[in-house]
Design an enzyme around this catalytic site. Structure first.
Site, PDB file in Angstrom:
ATOM      1  N   ALA A   1      58.169 106.662  45.263  1.00 36.21           N
ATOM      2  CA  ALA A   1      57.520 106.839  46.561  1.00 36.21           C
ATOM      3  C   ALA A   1      56.007 107.018  46.419  1.00 36.21           C
ATOM      4  O   ALA A   1      55.241 106.579  47.269  1.00 36.21           O
ATOM      5  CB  ALA A   1      58.128 108.043  47.267  1.00 36.21           C
TER       6      ALA A   1
ATOM      7  N   HIS B   1      59.099 118.720  42.031  1.00 37.24           N
ATOM      8  CA  HIS B   1      57.820 118.603  42.741  1.00 37.24           C
ATOM      9  C   HIS B   1      58.004 117.836  44.064  1.00 37.24           C
ATOM     10  O   HIS B   1      57.166 117.057  44.488  1.00 37.24           O
ATOM     11  CB  HIS B   1      56.760 117.966  41.846  1.00 37.24           C
ATOM     12  CG  HIS B   1      57.192 116.685  41.187  1.00 37.24           C
ATOM     13  ND1 HIS B   1      58.269 116.594  40.327  1.00 37.24           N
ATOM     14  CD2 HIS B   1      56.697 115.436  41.262  1.00 37.24           C
ATOM     15  CE1 HIS B   1      58.398 115.339  39.923  1.00 37.24           C
ATOM     16  NE2 HIS B   1      57.462 114.636  40.483  1.00 37.24           N
TER      17      HIS B   1
ATOM     18  N   ALA C   1      62.921 107.233  49.099  1.00 33.01           N
ATOM     19  CA  ALA C   1      63.806 108.397  49.243  1.00 33.01           C
ATOM     20  C   ALA C   1      63.342 109.497  48.300  1.00 33.01           C
ATOM     21  O   ALA C   1      63.231 109.278  47.090  1.00 33.01           O
ATOM     22  CB  ALA C   1      65.247 107.998  48.918  1.00 33.01           C
ATOM     23  N   VAL C   2      63.053 110.651  48.862  1.00 32.50           N
ATOM     24  CA  VAL C   2      62.674 111.811  48.045  1.00 32.50           C
ATOM     25  C   VAL C   2      63.683 112.918  48.354  1.00 32.50           C
ATOM     26  O   VAL C   2      63.844 113.317  49.512  1.00 32.50           O
ATOM     27  CB  VAL C   2      61.236 112.275  48.354  1.00 32.50           C
ATOM     28  CG1 VAL C   2      60.780 113.289  47.303  1.00 32.50           C
ATOM     29  CG2 VAL C   2      60.262 111.096  48.394  1.00 32.50           C
ATOM     30  N   ILE C   3      64.367 113.355  47.291  1.00 30.47           N
ATOM     31  CA  ILE C   3      65.473 114.311  47.478  1.00 30.47           C
ATOM     32  C   ILE C   3      65.122 115.624  46.804  1.00 30.47           C
ATOM     33  O   ILE C   3      64.863 115.665  45.595  1.00 30.47           O
ATOM     34  CB  ILE C   3      66.783 113.721  46.918  1.00 30.47           C
ATOM     35  CG1 ILE C   3      67.072 112.369  47.601  1.00 30.47           C
ATOM     36  CG2 ILE C   3      67.950 114.693  47.153  1.00 30.47           C
ATOM     37  CD1 ILE C   3      68.231 111.595  47.003  1.00 30.47           C
TER      38      ILE C   3
ATOM     39  N   THR D   1      64.306 116.999  42.725  1.00 29.05           N
ATOM     40  CA  THR D   1      62.870 116.847  42.548  1.00 29.05           C
ATOM     41  C   THR D   1      62.155 118.188  42.518  1.00 29.05           C
ATOM     42  O   THR D   1      61.909 118.784  43.567  1.00 29.05           O
ATOM     43  CB  THR D   1      62.284 116.015  43.721  1.00 29.05           C
ATOM     44  OG1 THR D   1      63.106 114.885  43.947  1.00 29.05           O
ATOM     45  CG2 THR D   1      60.879 115.576  43.455  1.00 29.05           C
TER      46      THR D   1
HETATM   47  N1  INI Z   1      59.914 109.250  43.448  1.00 28.94           N
HETATM   48  C1  INI Z   1      60.700 109.043  44.519  1.00 28.94           C
HETATM   49  O1  INI Z   1      60.567 108.006  45.193  1.00 28.94           O
HETATM   50  N2  INI Z   1      61.630 109.955  44.871  1.00 28.94           N
HETATM   51  C2  INI Z   1      61.803 111.099  44.163  1.00 28.94           C
HETATM   52  O2  INI Z   1      62.700 111.906  44.559  1.00 28.94           O
HETATM   53  C3  INI Z   1      60.995 111.318  43.019  1.00 28.94           C
HETATM   54  N3  INI Z   1      61.191 112.480  42.198  1.00 28.94           N
HETATM   55  O3  INI Z   1      62.294 113.028  42.175  1.00 28.94           O
HETATM   56  O4  INI Z   1      60.302 112.884  41.475  1.00 28.94           O
HETATM   57  C4  INI Z   1      60.031 110.370  42.678  1.00 28.94           C
HETATM   58  N4  INI Z   1      59.233 110.557  41.600  1.00 28.94           N
HETATM   59  C5  INI Z   1      58.459 109.494  41.020  1.00 28.94           C
HETATM   60  C6  INI Z   1      57.107 109.287  41.694  1.00 28.94           C
HETATM   61  O5  INI Z   1      57.268 108.739  42.981  1.00 28.94           O
HETATM   62  C7  INI Z   1      56.222 108.346  40.885  1.00 28.94           C
HETATM   63  O6  INI Z   1      56.860 107.096  40.760  1.00 28.94           O
HETATM   64  C8  INI Z   1      55.898 108.875  39.488  1.00 28.94           C
HETATM   65  O7  INI Z   1      55.394 110.186  39.554  1.00 28.94           O
HETATM   66  C9  INI Z   1      54.838 107.979  38.796  1.00 28.94           C
HETATM   67  O8  INI Z   1      53.622 107.980  39.532  1.00 28.94           O
END
Ligand code: INI
Length: 167
Positions: free
Chosen positions: A57, A89, A81-83, A87
């Protein structure tokens, strides 16, 4: 009586960019299915939809900015989707993604639509991706169609007011 302006749900001739994160792909693939279904049902041609996959995301806003400014698309739909349960953070990822998409939308000439599922649990996320609570991807696409039409009406009013359009 005041004039009321509203967008129509007509996708004929529209070119749509869909930015989709691979993180939590078991959810985002369903959001993409929902969004594509909505666009097709409203007249967007399959060949006029381009899907841009990103890792997570976090990468969505910058990608959406590039697409919105490219001149190649009438709307940009952001799906992710961010759960929280998964997660640590969550707040940073969810918050910055929302802020980023909002900022891109404010600066773009075409609608940039927020179709991110944020949920406390996997179950909640599944519900919002087509199980119980509708499909957020489908809803995002509906919003996009309406907003393209409304932006065009507003642009038409602007031209009319400046004397460049038809009376
Ligand atoms: N990215 C998501 O789309 N959803 C999540 O729940 C998530 N978590 O769990 O951390 C997540 N992390 C990755 C982030 O979006 C980046 O791709 C990564 O930090 C590299 O920049």
């Amino acid at each position: 009586m005041a004039r009321v302006h509203e967008g129509k749900l007509d996708g004929k001739g529209l070119k749509a960019a869909l930015v989709v994160s691979r993180f939590n792909s078991f959810i985002t693939s369903k959001l993409l299915e929902g969004a594509a279904d909505c666009l097709l049902r409203h007249g967007v041609k399959d060949e006029d939809m381009d899907v841009f996959m990103v890792p997570g995301a976090w990468e969505i806003p910058a990608t959406a900015a590039g697409l919105a400014g490219s001149g190649g698309f009438d709307l940009v739909i952001c799906l992710g989707a961010v759960i929280r349960g998964e997660t640590p953070h969550f707040d940073q990822v969810a918050g910055e993604t929302a802020r980023g998409i909002g900022r891109v939308g404010m600066e773009a000439k075409v609608p940039v639509i927020y179709g991110i599922v944020t949920a406390d649990t996997v179950e909640q996320a599944v519900d919002r991706a087509g199980a119980k609570g509708g499909n957020r991807g489908f809803d995002a696409a509906m919003t996009g169609l309406e907003m393209v039409s409304l932006y065009r009406k507003i642009a038409g009013l602007g031209k009319q007011a400046s004397g460049k359009g038809k009376p």
